[in-house]
Design a protein around this motif. Structure first.
Motif, short mmCIF file in Angstrom:
data_model
loop_
_atom_site.label_atom_id
_atom_site.label_comp_id
_atom_site.label_asym_id
_atom_site.label_seq_id
_atom_site.Cartn_x
_atom_site.Cartn_y
_atom_site.Cartn_z
N SER A 15 0.83 -1.20 0.00
CA SER A 15 0.00 0.00 0.00
C SER A 15 0.87 1.25 0.00
O SER A 15 0.65 2.17 -0.78
N GLU A 36 10.12 -6.23 -4.56
CA GLU A 36 8.92 -6.87 -4.00
C GLU A 36 9.17 -8.38 -3.91
O GLU A 36 9.47 -9.02 -4.92
N THR A 516 -6.98 -0.03 7.81
CA THR A 516 -5.69 0.66 7.77
C THR A 516 -5.08 0.86 6.37
O THR A 516 -3.95 1.33 6.25
N ASN A 517 -5.82 0.52 5.33
CA ASN A 517 -5.26 0.70 3.98
C ASN A 517 -5.14 2.19 3.63
O ASN A 517 -4.07 2.64 3.20
C1 LIG Z 1 -7.05 -10.05 4.34
C2 LIG Z 1 -6.91 -8.58 4.62
C3 LIG Z 1 -8.05 -7.79 4.60
C4 LIG Z 1 -7.93 -6.42 4.86
N1 LIG Z 1 -9.01 -5.63 4.68
C5 LIG Z 1 -8.86 -4.29 4.70
C6 LIG Z 1 -9.91 -3.44 4.28
O1 LIG Z 1 -10.98 -3.88 3.87
N2 LIG Z 1 -9.69 -2.10 4.32
C7 LIG Z 1 -8.52 -1.56 4.76
O2 LIG Z 1 -8.39 -0.33 4.81
N3 LIG Z 1 -7.51 -2.36 5.17
C8 LIG Z 1 -7.64 -3.70 5.10
N4 LIG Z 1 -6.58 -4.50 5.41
C9 LIG Z 1 -5.35 -3.88 5.93
C10 LIG Z 1 -4.57 -3.10 4.87
O3 LIG Z 1 -4.65 -3.72 3.61
C11 LIG Z 1 -3.13 -2.96 5.34
O4 LIG Z 1 -3.09 -2.28 6.58
C12 LIG Z 1 -2.25 -2.19 4.37
O5 LIG Z 1 -2.33 -2.75 3.09
C13 LIG Z 1 -0.81 -2.20 4.88
O6 LIG Z 1 0.02 -1.55 3.98
P1 LIG Z 1 1.60 -1.64 4.13
O7 LIG Z 1 2.17 -0.79 3.07
O8 LIG Z 1 1.95 -1.37 5.54
O9 LIG Z 1 1.97 -3.18 3.90
P2 LIG Z 1 1.64 -4.17 2.72
O10 LIG Z 1 0.60 -3.60 1.83
O11 LIG Z 1 1.37 -5.49 3.34
O12 LIG Z 1 2.97 -4.20 1.86
C14 LIG Z 1 4.17 -4.77 2.26
C15 LIG Z 1 4.85 -5.31 1.01
O13 LIG Z 1 6.21 -5.62 1.29
C16 LIG Z 1 6.53 -6.86 0.71
N5 LIG Z 1 7.65 -7.42 1.48
C17 LIG Z 1 7.62 -7.87 2.75
N6 LIG Z 1 8.85 -8.28 3.14
C18 LIG Z 1 9.66 -8.07 2.08
C19 LIG Z 1 11.05 -8.30 1.87
N7 LIG Z 1 11.83 -8.81 2.83
N8 LIG Z 1 11.58 -8.00 0.65
C20 LIG Z 1 10.80 -7.46 -0.33
N9 LIG Z 1 9.46 -7.25 -0.18
C21 LIG Z 1 8.91 -7.53 1.02
C22 LIG Z 1 5.24 -7.66 0.84
O14 LIG Z 1 5.22 -8.77 0.00
C23 LIG Z 1 4.20 -6.60 0.52
O15 LIG Z 1 3.95 -6.51 -0.86
C24 LIG Z 1 -6.66 -5.87 5.18
C25 LIG Z 1 -5.53 -6.67 5.20
C26 LIG Z 1 -5.64 -8.01 4.90
C27 LIG Z 1 -4.40 -8.86 4.89
#
Ligand SMILES: Cc1cc2nc3c(=O)[nH]c(=O)nc-3n(C[C@H](O)[C@H](O)[C@H](O)COP(=O)(O)OP(=O)(O)OC[C@H]3O[C@@H](n4cnc5c(N)ncnc54)[C@H](O)[C@@H]3O)c2cc1C
Length: 544
Positions: A15, A36, A516-517
């Protein structure tokens, strides 16, 4: 060993990371690498079709499929912790509910000493990133990259529920992302024309053709390269082949709340005792890495419904499902084009609160699990996700080994806070009150879970312990702040390390009031602004 050099490296295209990849490469002035660990994702048709969530939520091809360590608050169960592992990260597998949170969430972050994070500060970013037709111009954006739409009322059940909420004193709110969150509303969703709006689709796809942006998938970061107290690059692996990339300006860790603290620890940044226990050289002491884990713990109440076609259970099976598939294929409409949580209400569990502290999200169906497959059940009914909005219970995430492929230990410590225990019970009683109010009460059959046998606070709490799941919102494990347990400062720079920032859900000091998206995307936007300002400043200084 190949060595590549870029201005910026982003680790994780989720995200927040996808936003950074787009914004940092937009001017064409900087070379950007985005790593990624997961797949490209474009082959996954289920991540484009909203109903496809059921096919993603425990699919190891696109999901890290973690589970937590047993803890008391969850009856010693290992609860599943899905996380997206593909371009778009969790935005490619999530429930698509779009919630910014409350004004007070961000004002609280600012009060904690985080300059630039008050509601007035972040509102322009929330407006800039979205394209939404409803609400007022004061609060909503019209031409951002992320398309947001209202869930349609495709059955009369929704209006019945809204009227029942009004009967128990909860008003209809036309825009819970506007002036105030309180009330009942159809969910706003990151769905447009029946398609999921992941950050891969909205932010990465438009940027892919830029010659200065390199996106590598299947690229798993193993550790950061530190020279003294400066981060200069990353070691990673593609198909088992070790690689290195160097960042001349900055490296931004956007690997999410589970993997960002893990990567810092594997790089020697964290709690000295823990690092030494694993034989990792301590490069920089930061006791807060992996601490302050917060999530929305959620019991799922279930009620049977007597009216035919009121819920998705009738639509989701047999010939009606065939009709829905046709409808979706032709018009991109129907229940397959919707978030599985299309209606929700925000309310206060006690008097004297400034704003709502609980939410009930209603899934208009009962689901069942056959082996690992999740599907719509034959029995007609609804499922209610109950959440205390700003959970106070805190846990931790720490490495279990030095192997980057080994999942970390996730300890939620659910229900360890008295506030969470009392809040969840009151919110469940509110769920019962809602279903007992007319007109929805006319079509409610029985409470299936927890069921009428559970009445006292102790009985309800025991049921929660044994049955609740997370709502998939882990945050806080690299928290922003100035105190001893803070990992990043208010510019998202890792305390004490140059050239390194963290930008994802892990930097949230506290949970936002809702999913949290949207806040994670905003964090990506805000970090981009700060990184570009620093780079432009450095260029101007060099030119002077
Ligand atoms: C099943 C589910 C349902 C949800 N429903 C909702 C909803 O309806 N509405 C909402 O607002 N939120 C929802 N959420 C929560 C929301 O999607 C997350 O809070 C948000 O996407 C987090 O964003 P982020 O950037 O922190 O992490 P992420 O989007 O998880 O991104 C992290 C990225 O880093 C990559 N990565 C990890 N480790 C490494 C590494 N060592 N090397 C390279 N790449 C790596 C991962 O593969 C991933 O692509 C949901 C989450 C899930 C799992």
């Amino acid at each position: 060993m190949e060595a590549n050099t870029y201005d910026f490296i982003i680790v994780g295209a989720g995200s927040a990371g996808s936003v950074l990849a787009n914004r940092l490469s937009a001017s064409g002035d900087y070379r950007v690498l985005c790593l990624e660990a997961g797949t490209e994702g474009s082959n996954y048709i289920w991540s484009r079709i909203p109903i496809g969530v059921a096919k993603l939520i425990d699919n190891p091809a696109v999901n890290w499929c973690y589970s937590c360590e047993p803890d008391e608050g969850s009856g010693q169960r290992r609860i599943e912790v899905p996380r997206g592992k593909m371009l778009g990260g969790s935005s490619s597998i999530n429930g698509m509910v779009f919630v910014r949170g409350q004004r007070q969430d961000y004002d609280h972050w600012a009060q904690l000493g985080n300059r630039g994070w008050s509601y007035q500060d972040v509102l322009p970013l929330f407006k800039m990133m979205e394209s939404y037709e409803g609400g007022s111009d004061e609060f909503r954006g019209r031409d951002g990259l992320l398309k947001v739409t209202d869930s349609p009322q495709i059955t009369p059940f929704f209006e019945k529920l809204i009227q029942s909420a009004e009967k128990i004193g909860i008003k209809r709110n036309p825009d819970y992302n506007g002036a105030e969150q309180e009330g009942i509303a159809m969910t706003q969703a990151t769905i447009n024309k029946g398609r999921r709006q992941s950050t891969a689709y909205c932010y990465l796809d438009p940027a892919r053709g830029r010659p200065n942006l390199t996106i590598e998938t299947g690229a798993m970061a193993a550790s950061l390269i530190l020279e003294g107290k400066r981060c200069v690059g990353v070691r990673y692996a593609v198909n088992g082949q070790a690689r290195e990339a160097r960042a001349t300006r900055e490296l931004i860790v956007s690997s999410g709340s589970i993997n960002s603290p893990k990567l810092l620890e594997l790089s020697g940044i964290g709690q000295p005792d823990l690092l030494r226990e694993h034989g990792i050289e301590v490069r920089h002491e930061l006791p807060g890495v992996g601490e302050n884990l917060r999530d929305h713990y959620s019991p799922r109440m279930r009620f049977s419904i007597t009216e035919k076609d009121a819920t998705f259970n009738d639509k989701g099976r047999g010939w009606k499902l065939v009709r829905e598939v046709m409808n979706y294929a032709i018009s991109r409409k129907g229940f397959m084009a919707m978030s599985s949580v299309p209606i929700r209400m925000y309310f206060r569990t006690r008097e004297g609160l400034d704003s709502p502290d609980a939410t009930i999200s209603v899934m208009p169906f009962l689901a069942e699990r056959v082996n690992r497959e999740r599907r719509i059940a034959r029995q007609r009914g609804v499922t209610m996700n109950i959440n205390v909005l700003r959970s106070d219970s805190r846990g931790s995430i720490h490495i279990k080994s030095t192997d980057p492929a080994e999942p970390p230990a996730i300890n939620f410590n659910f229900l360890s806070s008295e506030l969470d225990r009392t809040g969840v019970i009151i919110a469940m009683r509110k769920g019962r009150e809602l279903m007992a109010a007319s007109p929805v009460s006319d079509i409610v059959g029985e409470e299936l879970a927890p069921g009428p046998a559970y009445q006292t606070d102790e009985e309800l709490l025991e049921w929660v312990r044994n049955n609740a799941e997370t709502t998939y919102h882990p945050v806080g494990t690299c928290k922003m702040g100035q105190d001893a347990m803070a990992v990043v400062d208010d510019q998202l720079r890792v305390h004490g390390i140059e050239g390194l920032r963290v930008a994802d859900a892990s930097i949230m000091p506290t949970l936002t009031s809702g999913n949290t998206n949207a806040p994670s995307i905003m964090i990506g936007e805000k970090c981009s602004v700060m990184v570009l300002a620093a780079a432009e400043g450095a260029k101007a200084k060099a030119a002077a």
